[in-house]
Design a protein around this motif. Sequence first.
Motif, mmCIF file in Angstrom:
data_model
loop_
_atom_site.group_PDB
_atom_site.id
_atom_site.type_symbol
_atom_site.label_atom_id
_atom_site.label_comp_id
_atom_site.label_asym_id
_atom_site.label_seq_id
_atom_site.Cartn_x
_atom_site.Cartn_y
_atom_site.Cartn_z
ATOM 1 N N GLU A 63 0.810 -1.215 0.000
ATOM 2 C CA GLU A 63 0.000 0.000 0.000
ATOM 3 C C GLU A 63 0.845 1.267 0.000
ATOM 4 O O GLU A 63 0.424 2.303 -0.535
ATOM 5 N N GLN A 64 2.051 1.204 0.575
ATOM 6 C CA GLN A 64 2.835 2.424 0.772
ATOM 7 C C GLN A 64 3.969 2.599 -0.228
ATOM 8 O O GLN A 64 4.472 3.718 -0.393
ATOM 9 N N ALA A 65 4.384 1.531 -0.892
ATOM 10 C CA ALA A 65 5.508 1.638 -1.826
ATOM 11 C C ALA A 65 5.125 2.512 -3.023
ATOM 12 O O ALA A 65 3.980 2.489 -3.488
ATOM 13 N N VAL A 101 11.471 -16.731 9.546
ATOM 14 C CA VAL A 101 10.334 -17.393 8.903
ATOM 15 C C VAL A 101 10.755 -18.780 8.443
ATOM 16 O O VAL A 101 11.941 -19.117 8.421
ATOM 17 N N TYR A 102 9.791 -19.589 8.051
ATOM 18 C CA TYR A 102 10.115 -20.936 7.575
ATOM 19 C C TYR A 102 10.676 -20.866 6.153
ATOM 20 O O TYR A 102 10.409 -19.912 5.406
ATOM 21 N N PRO A 103 11.468 -21.850 5.744
ATOM 22 C CA PRO A 103 12.018 -21.853 4.386
ATOM 23 C C PRO A 103 10.915 -21.834 3.336
ATOM 24 O O PRO A 103 10.054 -22.709 3.313
ATOM 25 N N GLY A 104 10.937 -20.808 2.496
ATOM 26 C CA GLY A 104 9.936 -20.650 1.454
ATOM 27 C C GLY A 104 8.988 -19.502 1.690
ATOM 28 O O GLY A 104 8.226 -19.116 0.796
ATOM 29 N N ALA A 105 9.018 -18.889 2.880
ATOM 30 C CA ALA A 105 8.039 -17.859 3.220
ATOM 31 C C ALA A 105 8.235 -16.575 2.418
ATOM 32 O O ALA A 105 7.256 -15.947 1.997
ATOM 33 N N THR A 106 9.479 -16.175 2.211
ATOM 34 C CA THR A 106 9.708 -14.949 1.429
ATOM 35 C C THR A 106 9.168 -15.116 0.019
ATOM 36 O O THR A 106 8.500 -14.236 -0.528
ATOM 37 N N ARG A 107 9.457 -16.262 -0.559
ATOM 38 C CA ARG A 107 9.049 -16.524 -1.940
ATOM 39 C C ARG A 107 7.543 -16.769 -2.049
ATOM 40 O O ARG A 107 6.911 -16.365 -3.026
ATOM 41 N N ASN A 108 6.943 -17.409 -1.041
ATOM 42 C CA ASN A 108 5.542 -17.819 -1.144
ATOM 43 C C ASN A 108 4.548 -16.861 -0.494
ATOM 44 O O ASN A 108 3.352 -16.906 -0.812
ATOM 45 N N ILE A 109 5.002 -16.030 0.447
ATOM 46 C CA ILE A 109 4.092 -15.109 1.136
ATOM 47 C C ILE A 109 4.407 -13.656 0.800
ATOM 48 O O ILE A 109 3.534 -12.901 0.382
ATOM 49 N N VAL A 110 5.660 -13.263 0.988
ATOM 50 C CA VAL A 110 6.019 -11.844 0.862
ATOM 51 C C VAL A 110 5.982 -11.381 -0.588
ATOM 52 O O VAL A 110 5.301 -10.401 -0.929
ATOM 53 N N LYS A 111 6.684 -12.082 -1.435
ATOM 54 C CA LYS A 111 6.784 -11.649 -2.838
ATOM 55 C C LYS A 111 5.423 -11.614 -3.547
ATOM 56 O O LYS A 111 5.084 -10.610 -4.198
ATOM 57 N N SER A 171 2.538 -11.084 -2.399
ATOM 58 C CA SER A 171 1.671 -10.051 -1.847
ATOM 59 C C SER A 171 2.063 -8.664 -2.329
ATOM 60 O O SER A 171 1.202 -7.789 -2.498
ATOM 61 N N ILE A 172 3.351 -8.451 -2.571
ATOM 62 C CA ILE A 172 3.847 -7.113 -2.907
ATOM 63 C C ILE A 172 4.027 -6.915 -4.408
ATOM 64 O O ILE A 172 3.669 -5.862 -4.960
ATOM 65 N N GLU A 173 4.537 -7.916 -5.086
ATOM 66 C CA GLU A 173 4.930 -7.754 -6.484
ATOM 67 C C GLU A 173 3.780 -7.320 -7.406
ATOM 68 O O GLU A 173 3.967 -6.416 -8.245
ATOM 69 N N PRO A 174 2.586 -7.889 -7.276
ATOM 70 C CA PRO A 174 1.512 -7.468 -8.189
ATOM 71 C C PRO A 174 1.124 -5.996 -8.032
ATOM 72 O O PRO A 174 0.629 -5.381 -8.991
ATOM 73 N N ALA A 175 1.329 -5.437 -6.834
ATOM 74 C CA ALA A 175 0.953 -4.043 -6.593
ATOM 75 C C ALA A 175 2.084 -3.069 -6.906
ATOM 76 O O ALA A 175 1.865 -1.851 -6.903
ATOM 77 N N ALA A 176 3.286 -3.594 -7.149
ATOM 78 C CA ALA A 176 4.443 -2.724 -7.355
ATOM 79 C C ALA A 176 4.333 -1.946 -8.662
ATOM 80 O O ALA A 176 4.021 -2.516 -9.714
ATOM 81 N N GLU A 177 4.602 -0.653 -8.588
ATOM 82 C CA GLU A 177 4.568 0.196 -9.777
ATOM 83 C C GLU A 177 5.936 0.306 -10.435
ATOM 84 O O GLU A 177 6.031 0.719 -11.587
ATOM 85 N N GLY A 178 6.982 -0.032 -9.704
ATOM 86 C CA GLY A 178 8.329 0.029 -10.249
ATOM 87 C C GLY A 178 9.055 -1.281 -10.007
ATOM 88 O O GLY A 178 8.517 -2.210 -9.394
ATOM 89 N N PRO A 179 10.294 -1.408 -10.480
ATOM 90 C CA PRO A 179 11.086 -2.627 -10.258
ATOM 91 C C PRO A 179 11.232 -2.900 -8.764
ATOM 92 O O PRO A 179 11.613 -2.008 -8.008
#
Length: 447
Positions: free
Chosen positions: A118-120, A133-143, A145-153
């Motif tokens: 929301e803020q980026a 976090v557990y192995p895989g969380a950055t790739r499966n949860i964080v990315k 959630s953020i990547e589709p909303a990102a307006e820049g790289p």
Amino acid sequence: MTGKPLFQRIADRKVSVGIIGLGYVGIPVSLSFTEAGFRVRGFDIDEFRIDELLSGRSYIDDVSDTRIRAALENGFKPSANPSVIADCDVYVLAVPTGINEGEPDMAAVEAATKTVAEQAGSRETLVVVTSTVYPGATRNIVKPSIEPAAEGPTYFAMVPERLNPGGDLEFSKIPLVVGADSEVAGAVATELFETVVSRTYPVESTDTAELAKTLENTYRMVNIALVNELVTFSQYIDADVWEAIDAAATKPFGFQPFRPGPGVGGHCIPIDPQFLTWRAENLGIELSLLNGAQRVNDRMPRLVANRIESLLRENHCEPEDASIFALGAAYKPNVGDTRNSPALQVIEALPDEAEVTIADPHADACDVSRKLVQTPDPENVRSADIVVLLVDHKTFDLKSIGEQASLIFDTRNAMPDDISAEVVTLGEIPERSCNETTRNFSLTEVP
């Protein structure tokens, strides 16, 4: 968008860093980046924390008020309003994680990723997960959630925290693992963190960095479980487990000493191994060594409480009628953090009718269910039927306590030798009660 690439702007200290979560990890990280010359903004949903920070007061044991005030003067901006981190170049997720009914509790991580989304802004952005976090969380949860909303790289990295509350090693002296799933993300994250620590160790994926972090604490958990289980074994063979560990530690290779205690606590060792066992179960794999070690450590507080009760009975005092003076409420020495504290689990396992007083100069009364005092009053020590050393804070005058008490149960093997009190250490059976009934007490019998 700014003309220079993010990598160069980091090198020039021309980026803003948004820290989400201002707790035991987020505050030291925020201050380190501020002191390195970055514009740092911090967001936390806890308004008490924000009020304390804005007043120049620290709620972290290892962080002074002076350091907080200096950071504020140098532009550090904490707020409970998420807009404070709008349009940052870098976001660092430093929110808590845990276990809820056997599954990883990622609620705070999920909320933090939503806030970033929301803020980026539209500029080139780096998102770093430093929460455990557990192995895989950055790739499966964080990315996702953020990547589709990102307006820049947008780049993603995992840089697990390695803070040691109560320890002597400065944050800047601790190497940090940097994991990323792309070469650019790894290079940018490495450039960022090499501004605040002396060395980084890049690995080829966020999963590997997550595994490295959980491995570090699982290694400790398993080895603590080993020596905790040897506590009972040593009683049957008339061996001193503490002396055996010290003797083994003289070997200059292939051995690192771990020592017994009333259990494991804090936000890492009791939790992180369960991230691995949960992830393994989801993959159809059993990590039996980890499960067994977890059971051993989970049983230690009850074992210690049972031993306190047996020592009282051996001294002709029923536990329900006893006066018990406990030293320490925190999960480790020299901090006030009581999260998952085995000391408190021991206290809670004692009879409700017993008169229990706890001394801890760091803990808050709201975190302790029994009477809490800041310092061991000599009268409390002298009048206690038993004194129990659960946490060996540096501020405790163990020599003086040992002269005032009559009976001490030392779960840390920290009491001086030349004191008048009778001292029983964890794993020791006093000669006067050395019989088969007393010996027949093991971890396997603790419910």
